[in-house]
Design a protein around this motif. Structure first.
Motif, PDB file in Angstrom:
ATOM      1  N   VAL A  14       0.714  -1.139   0.081  1.00 57.06           N
ATOM      2  CA  VAL A  14      -0.059   0.073  -0.012  1.00 57.06           C
ATOM      3  C   VAL A  14       0.961   1.230   0.170  1.00 57.06           C
ATOM      4  O   VAL A  14       1.776   1.531   0.964  1.00 57.06           O
ATOM      5  N   ALA A  15       0.865   2.106  -1.080  1.00 50.96           N
ATOM      6  CA  ALA A  15       1.463   3.285  -1.133  1.00 50.96           C
ATOM      7  C   ALA A  15       1.175   4.297  -0.339  1.00 50.96           C
ATOM      8  O   ALA A  15      -0.002   4.546   0.091  1.00 50.96           O
ATOM      9  N   ASP A  16       2.045   4.871   0.731  1.00 49.93           N
ATOM     10  CA  ASP A  16       1.675   5.848   1.488  1.00 49.93           C
ATOM     11  C   ASP A  16       2.730   7.354   1.202  1.00 49.93           C
ATOM     12  O   ASP A  16       3.252   6.981   0.047  1.00 49.93           O
ATOM     13  N   GLY A  17       2.592   8.383   1.976  1.00 45.59           N
ATOM     14  CA  GLY A  17       3.137   9.298   1.403  1.00 45.59           C
ATOM     15  C   GLY A  17       4.527   9.210   1.307  1.00 45.59           C
ATOM     16  O   GLY A  17       5.221   9.984   0.445  1.00 45.59           O
ATOM     17  N   ASP A  18       5.569   8.308   2.070  1.00 46.60           N
ATOM     18  CA  ASP A  18       6.886   8.250   1.840  1.00 46.60           C
ATOM     19  C   ASP A  18       7.181   7.284   0.743  1.00 46.60           C
ATOM     20  O   ASP A  18       8.410   7.482   0.208  1.00 46.60           O
ATOM     21  N   SER A  19       6.277   6.386   0.354  1.00 45.98           N
ATOM     22  CA  SER A  19       6.621   5.397  -0.531  1.00 45.98           C
ATOM     23  C   SER A  19       5.890   5.692  -2.076  1.00 45.98           C
ATOM     24  O   SER A  19       6.253   4.793  -3.030  1.00 45.98           O
ATOM     25  N   ALA A  20       4.825   6.432  -2.038  1.00 44.65           N
ATOM     26  CA  ALA A  20       4.226   6.768  -3.407  1.00 44.65           C
ATOM     27  C   ALA A  20       5.139   6.971  -4.757  1.00 44.65           C
ATOM     28  O   ALA A  20       4.851   6.374  -5.529  1.00 44.65           O
ATOM     29  N   GLU A  21       6.110   7.803  -4.406  1.00 43.70           N
ATOM     30  CA  GLU A  21       6.965   7.931  -5.550  1.00 43.70           C
ATOM     31  C   GLU A  21       7.744   6.635  -5.791  1.00 43.70           C
ATOM     32  O   GLU A  21       7.962   6.473  -7.455  1.00 43.70           O
ATOM     33  N   PHE A  22       7.871   5.988  -4.773  1.00 42.44           N
ATOM     34  CA  PHE A  22       8.891   4.649  -5.231  1.00 42.44           C
ATOM     35  C   PHE A  22       8.157   3.492  -6.129  1.00 42.44           C
ATOM     36  O   PHE A  22       8.644   3.039  -7.165  1.00 42.44           O
ATOM     37  N   TRP A  23       6.923   3.557  -5.559  1.00 42.17           N
ATOM     38  CA  TRP A  23       5.914   2.579  -6.217  1.00 42.17           C
ATOM     39  C   TRP A  23       5.602   3.164  -7.608  1.00 42.17           C
ATOM     40  O   TRP A  23       5.463   2.235  -8.755  1.00 42.17           O
ATOM     41  N   LYS A  24       5.099   4.517  -7.870  1.00 49.09           N
ATOM     42  CA  LYS A  24       5.010   4.883  -9.077  1.00 49.09           C
ATOM     43  C   LYS A  24       6.144   4.673 -10.188  1.00 49.09           C
ATOM     44  O   LYS A  24       5.940   4.333 -11.347  1.00 49.09           O
ATOM     45  N   ALA A  25       7.477   4.773  -9.653  1.00 51.50           N
ATOM     46  CA  ALA A  25       8.479   4.863 -10.569  1.00 51.50           C
ATOM     47  C   ALA A  25       8.798   3.335 -11.113  1.00 51.50           C
ATOM     48  O   ALA A  25       9.306   3.084 -12.084  1.00 51.50           O
ATOM     49  N   LEU A  26       8.530   2.301 -10.153  1.00 51.84           N
ATOM     50  CA  LEU A  26       8.521   0.885 -10.361  1.00 51.84           C
ATOM     51  C   LEU A  26       7.607   0.523 -11.394  1.00 51.84           C
ATOM     52  O   LEU A  26       8.010  -0.133 -12.366  1.00 51.84           O
ATOM     53  N   ASN A  27       6.414   1.216 -11.598  1.00 48.21           N
ATOM     54  CA  ASN A  27       5.604   1.118 -12.593  1.00 48.21           C
ATOM     55  C   ASN A  27       5.874   1.465 -13.783  1.00 48.21           C
ATOM     56  O   ASN A  27       5.859   1.157 -15.054  1.00 48.21           O
ATOM     57  N   GLU A  28       7.152   2.516 -13.891  1.00 47.15           N
ATOM     58  CA  GLU A  28       7.615   2.984 -15.089  1.00 47.15           C
ATOM     59  C   GLU A  28       9.013   2.445 -15.248  1.00 47.15           C
ATOM     60  O   GLU A  28       9.867   3.082 -16.108  1.00 47.15           O
ATOM     61  N   GLY A  29       9.470   1.403 -14.554  1.00 47.94           N
ATOM     62  CA  GLY A  29      10.558   0.725 -14.714  1.00 47.94           C
ATOM     63  C   GLY A  29      11.925   1.303 -14.132  1.00 47.94           C
ATOM     64  O   GLY A  29      12.829   1.169 -14.598  1.00 47.94           O
TER      65      GLY A  29
END
Ligand SMILES: [Zn+2]
Length: 141
Positions: A14-29
């Motif tokens: 579950v993406a939270d404030g600290d990890s949202a950017e991390f998860w989004k980037a993974l989707n973009e490789g």
């Protein structure tokens, strides 16, 4: 969301404030690590501050995605119904080239060859719509 023993869907991050950017980037490789601009420490677990010096001056930079198998465990007995179809599989403790260690999973590799110190490289595995996990495979030499 709860996970009863009868729930066959796997738990998802579950993406939270600290990890949202991390998860989004993974989707973009792109596999991001956090770099402390004050002490230079590199961390995998996404936090608002540096785990070493507690500075909030941390930035995210793409990882090389390369590392070695520091430790591993081959799972033969599924921890729950959702993982039954996956066994056997290897859970890895990967030592990334940038420093941090992270728990992940071996994919696209011959399980019988898994061993300590083998070079691995990250590969994004989409496990659900919009959810990509950082997994690892044997590095291509
Ligand atoms: Zn620091």
């Amino acid at each position: 969301m709860s996970h009863s023993p009868f729930d066959t869907s796997k738990p998802l991050p579950v993406a939270d404030g600290d990890s949202a950017e991390f998860w989004k980037a993974l989707n973009e490789g792109v596999f991001l690590l956090q770099h402390c601009e004050d002490c230079g420490d590199v961390q995998y677990y996404q936090q608002a501050m540096c785990r070493i010096c507690l500075s909030e001056n941390v930035s995210r930079k793409p990882s090389s995605g390369k590392g070695v198998i520091y430790s591993y465990s081959v799972v033969h007995r599924a921890p729950g119904p959702a993982f039954k179809a996956d066994v056997p599989y290897a859970v890895l403790l990967v030592q990334l080239d940038e420093g941090p260690k992270m728990i992940s999973r071996l994919v696209e590799s011959d399980l019988s060859l898994v061993d300590f110190d083998l070079p691995v490289e990250w590969v994004g595995v989409e496990v659900a719509e919009g959810v990509t996990l950082p997994c690892f495979r044997f590095a291509k030499s």
